[in-house]
Design a protein around this motif. Structure first.
Motif, PDB file in Angstrom:
ATOM      1  N   TRP A   1      58.315  40.911  -6.741  1.00  0.00           N
ATOM      2  CA  TRP A   1      59.163  41.256  -5.599  1.00  0.00           C
ATOM      3  C   TRP A   1      58.354  41.177  -4.311  1.00  0.00           C
ATOM      4  O   TRP A   1      57.172  41.534  -4.298  1.00  0.00           O
ATOM      5  N   ALA A   2      59.023  40.749  -3.239  1.00  0.00           N
ATOM      6  CA  ALA A   2      58.326  40.548  -1.962  1.00  0.00           C
ATOM      7  C   ALA A   2      58.274  41.848  -1.159  1.00  0.00           C
ATOM      8  O   ALA A   2      58.937  42.016  -0.137  1.00  0.00           O
ATOM      9  N   ASP A   3      57.503  42.800  -1.663  1.00  0.00           N
ATOM     10  CA  ASP A   3      57.171  44.022  -0.930  1.00  0.00           C
ATOM     11  C   ASP A   3      55.831  43.747  -0.260  1.00  0.00           C
ATOM     12  O   ASP A   3      54.811  43.596  -0.944  1.00  0.00           O
ATOM     13  N   LEU A   4      55.819  43.672   1.068  1.00  0.00           N
ATOM     14  CA  LEU A   4      54.631  43.169   1.756  1.00  0.00           C
ATOM     15  C   LEU A   4      54.274  44.020   2.966  1.00  0.00           C
ATOM     16  O   LEU A   4      55.156  44.580   3.631  1.00  0.00           O
ATOM     17  N   LEU A   5      52.975  44.067   3.246  1.00  0.00           N
ATOM     18  CA  LEU A   5      52.472  44.793   4.423  1.00  0.00           C
ATOM     19  C   LEU A   5      51.505  43.877   5.172  1.00  0.00           C
ATOM     20  O   LEU A   5      50.501  43.436   4.607  1.00  0.00           O
ATOM     21  N   LEU A   6      51.862  43.575   6.422  1.00  0.00           N
ATOM     22  CA  LEU A   6      51.013  42.743   7.284  1.00  0.00           C
ATOM     23  C   LEU A   6      50.267  43.681   8.230  1.00  0.00           C
ATOM     24  O   LEU A   6      50.891  44.476   8.938  1.00  0.00           O
ATOM     25  N   PHE A   7      48.932  43.609   8.213  1.00  0.00           N
ATOM     26  CA  PHE A   7      48.171  44.588   9.002  1.00  0.00           C
ATOM     27  C   PHE A   7      46.900  43.978   9.556  1.00  0.00           C
ATOM     28  O   PHE A   7      46.441  42.919   9.115  1.00  0.00           O
ATOM     29  N   ASP A   8      46.330  44.682  10.525  1.00  0.00           N
ATOM     30  CA  ASP A   8      45.086  44.258  11.142  1.00  0.00           C
ATOM     31  C   ASP A   8      43.955  45.135  10.600  1.00  0.00           C
ATOM     32  O   ASP A   8      43.880  46.326  10.925  1.00  0.00           O
TER      33      ASP A   8
END
Ligand SMILES: [Zn+2]
Length: 560
Positions: free
Chosen positions: A492-499
């Motif tokens: 499943w596309a559970d995603l976190l984009l972070f720096d």
């Protein structure tokens, strides 16, 4: 494909090093492809610009059981990168519940969850009675992150035993009722069975939480009922009576994983949590799957003397929990009461939130402007200055401000060397945000960002890929959650984009946005650029964020 996140540094959740400059393609809510230069073919493109992409955080220790009925966003967890929450921890649940027991169930929660009874009365939507109906109601209303639920011991006991749930052990008939409900809940999709034996877990007026009254036979029966189909995790917040060897003997032979909370470092018993972790290691060597649930956050609590949670695990404090207003003030002024509290603090205890470390309690916010000079100073200091006993000073000061003074206690988990060793222990699982509970005392919903920013980046106690694994693939494995916690095709596309350079959590602040206007503490997320749940963006998408609606799912099927 529906969506391609291009040019990201991808941490896949399995613990290995990141893939730099990778693309992740999403279709129908799932990850379709991970690779270089995926062709757009009409997909929405998000240019990550080299930022890091990881699976969404799985927060395995939350208490959103009540909040989820009025706030399907489960604020503030998604903003902190959490895409799956497990509710019902410690067994503090609201289902099953018959209409006539609703007030009793809410009064049990108010003290232990740090949520006002008014907020619970105004907020909870009681459109369910059984546990399966509760899950159906969440599904009907919708939810932003995914959610999995424990069948919780305290609601179960109240259902079967009414007011006697906080008074005695169960009869054969009552136990049979509970056993059948646990089995029913597991068939409906509970993730496991949760309970608490911890002495600081009290309901309204200081009555113990129902699960604390269970005897060994009851615990054994209910854990067995959970595991009948070979599924489920037994979750427990332990107390004095339930040490690791006892738990292993009680439940370990059933073969189901046991998640043991809350392992917090206590400076007055510095080896305590490490002894627990060693006992867990020993049980694991014998083939049993036990985990110690640890926290990467210092346990600090804001409180007033009107509701002094940090002191409520003291037996001598019990009379104060039954009183309010003038009666409470009279008791707090009483010399006999104070002597009893002091006498108990003089006796060391392993499992206790506060141990008389007065240099760790500070005045945070005074009620009277004249007292402003006391703010941000410790009780130890302030008492010493006037030659007073610290307990007397704190109580007299609070009484002079009508019990409105806000104090902050640094209770546990503040020794960073010790906590660093705990969170990197092979037998530990980092969780314990308690999100949705203790709302006026602290907010650790951002524990995952804190692990990555503070512990991995700033202190270097673990590489970032290990921190990512700790928050994603590892809890998915422990809790047997299929197809989540990894960035890989089919998941499943559970995603976190972070720096990675800025990820973390901000300072806490008070917000008066609970039903009936009651306050809670929240923190802001730092360095989070986007969060997707089942392929839909719920954070960082600008205006179309609301268009995502409620993409979360009630998770009901788990692996063996
Ligand atoms: Zn809890």
């Amino acid at each position: 494909m529906d969506l391609i996140i291009k040019n990201a540094t991808v941490f896949d959740g399995a613990g290995g090093p990141a893939a730099v400059g990778a693309d992740v393609g999403v279709e129908g809510g799932r990850i379709k492809a991970v690779g270089d230069g995926l062709a757009a073919n009409g997909a929405e493109i998000v240019d990550a610009g080299g930022l890091a992409l990881m699976p969404g955080i799985i927060d395995s220790h939350t208490h959103y059981d009540a909040q989820i009925t009025w706030d399907p966003t489960l604020d503030p967890s998604p903003a902190h990168g959490v895409t799956t929450t497990i509710i019902g921890n410690c067994g503090f649940t609201i289902a099953p519940c018959q209409p006539e027991d609703r007030d009793l169930t809410m009064r049990n929660l108010t003290q232990v969850e740090g949520m006002s009874i008014d907020a619970l009365r105004a907020g909870i939507d009681w459109d369910f009675e059984s546990f399966p109906e509760y899950l159906d109601a969440i599904e009907r209303r919708g939810v932003v992150p995914n959610v999995a639920a424990f069948i919780g011991h305290s609601a179960l006991r109240t259902y079967a035993m009414k007011a006697a749930a906080t008074e005695r052990a169960a009869t054969d008939d009552e136990l049979a009722t509970m056993e059948a409900i646990v089995a029913e809940a597991m068939r409906a999709g509970a993730i496991g069975f949760a309970t608490s034996t911890a002495p600081q877990h009290n309901g309204d007026g200081g009555i113990p939480m129902p699960s604390r009254l269970a005897d060994d036979r009851e615990l054994e029966t209910l854990v067995r009922a959970m595991g009948v189909e070979g599924k489920g995790v037994f979750m427990l917040t332990k107390g004095d009576r339930t040490d690791v060897p006892y738990l292993d003997a009680l439940a370990g032979k059933g073969g189901r994983p046991i998640m043991i909370a809350a392992l917090l470092h206590n400076p007055t018993n510095p080896d305590g949590t490490f002894a627990d972790l060693r006992a867990i290691a020993k049980a694991r060597e014998a083939g049993r799957e036990l985990w110690g649930q640890v926290s990467c956050c210092p346990l600090t609590m804001d409180f007033t003397l009107a509701s002094a949670y940090p002191l409520e695990s003291l037996k001598a404090w019990a009379p104060a929990m039954k009183l309010k207003g003038a009666e409470l003030s009279a008791l707090l002024a009483d010399a006999g009461f104070r002597d009893a509290v002091r006498a108990e603090l003089d006796q060391p205890a392993g499992v206790r939130l506060f141990n008389g470390e007065w240099h760790k309690i500070a005045v945070t916010e005074v009620a009277k402007a004249d007292n402003g000079s006391c703010e941000h100073r410790t009780v130890a200091e302030l008492a010493a200055e006037v030659g007073a006993d610290p307990l007397d000073w704190m109580l007299d000061f609070a009484l002079s401000e009508d019990l409105q003074t806000l104090f902050t206690a640094i209770l546990l988990n503040s020794d960073e060397d010790a906590v660093g060793r705990m969170i990197t222990d092979d037998n530990a699982s980092v969780a314990l945000s308690d999100a949705g509970a203790h709302l006026t005392f602290f907010c650790d919903a951002g524990f995952g960002l804190h692990l990555m920013g503070h512990w991995a980046r700033d202190l270097g106690v673990m590489p970032i890929e290990r921190a990512v694994h700790e928050l994603t693939g590892k809890p998915a494995d422990i809790f047997r959650i299929p197809e989540r916690g990894r960035i890989a095709p089919g998941y499943w596309a559970d995603l976190l984009l972070f720096d990675p350079a800025t990820v973390g959590r901000g300072a806490k602040r008070r917000q008066f946005d609970l039903p009936s206007g009651a306050p809670r503490l929240v923190t802001d997320a730092l360095g989070v650029h986007g969060v997707w749940v089942n392929g839909r963006r719920v954070v960082g998408g600008g205006d179309d964020e609301t268009a995502a609606g409620y993409p979360g799912r009630v998770l009901r099927s788990f692996l063996n």
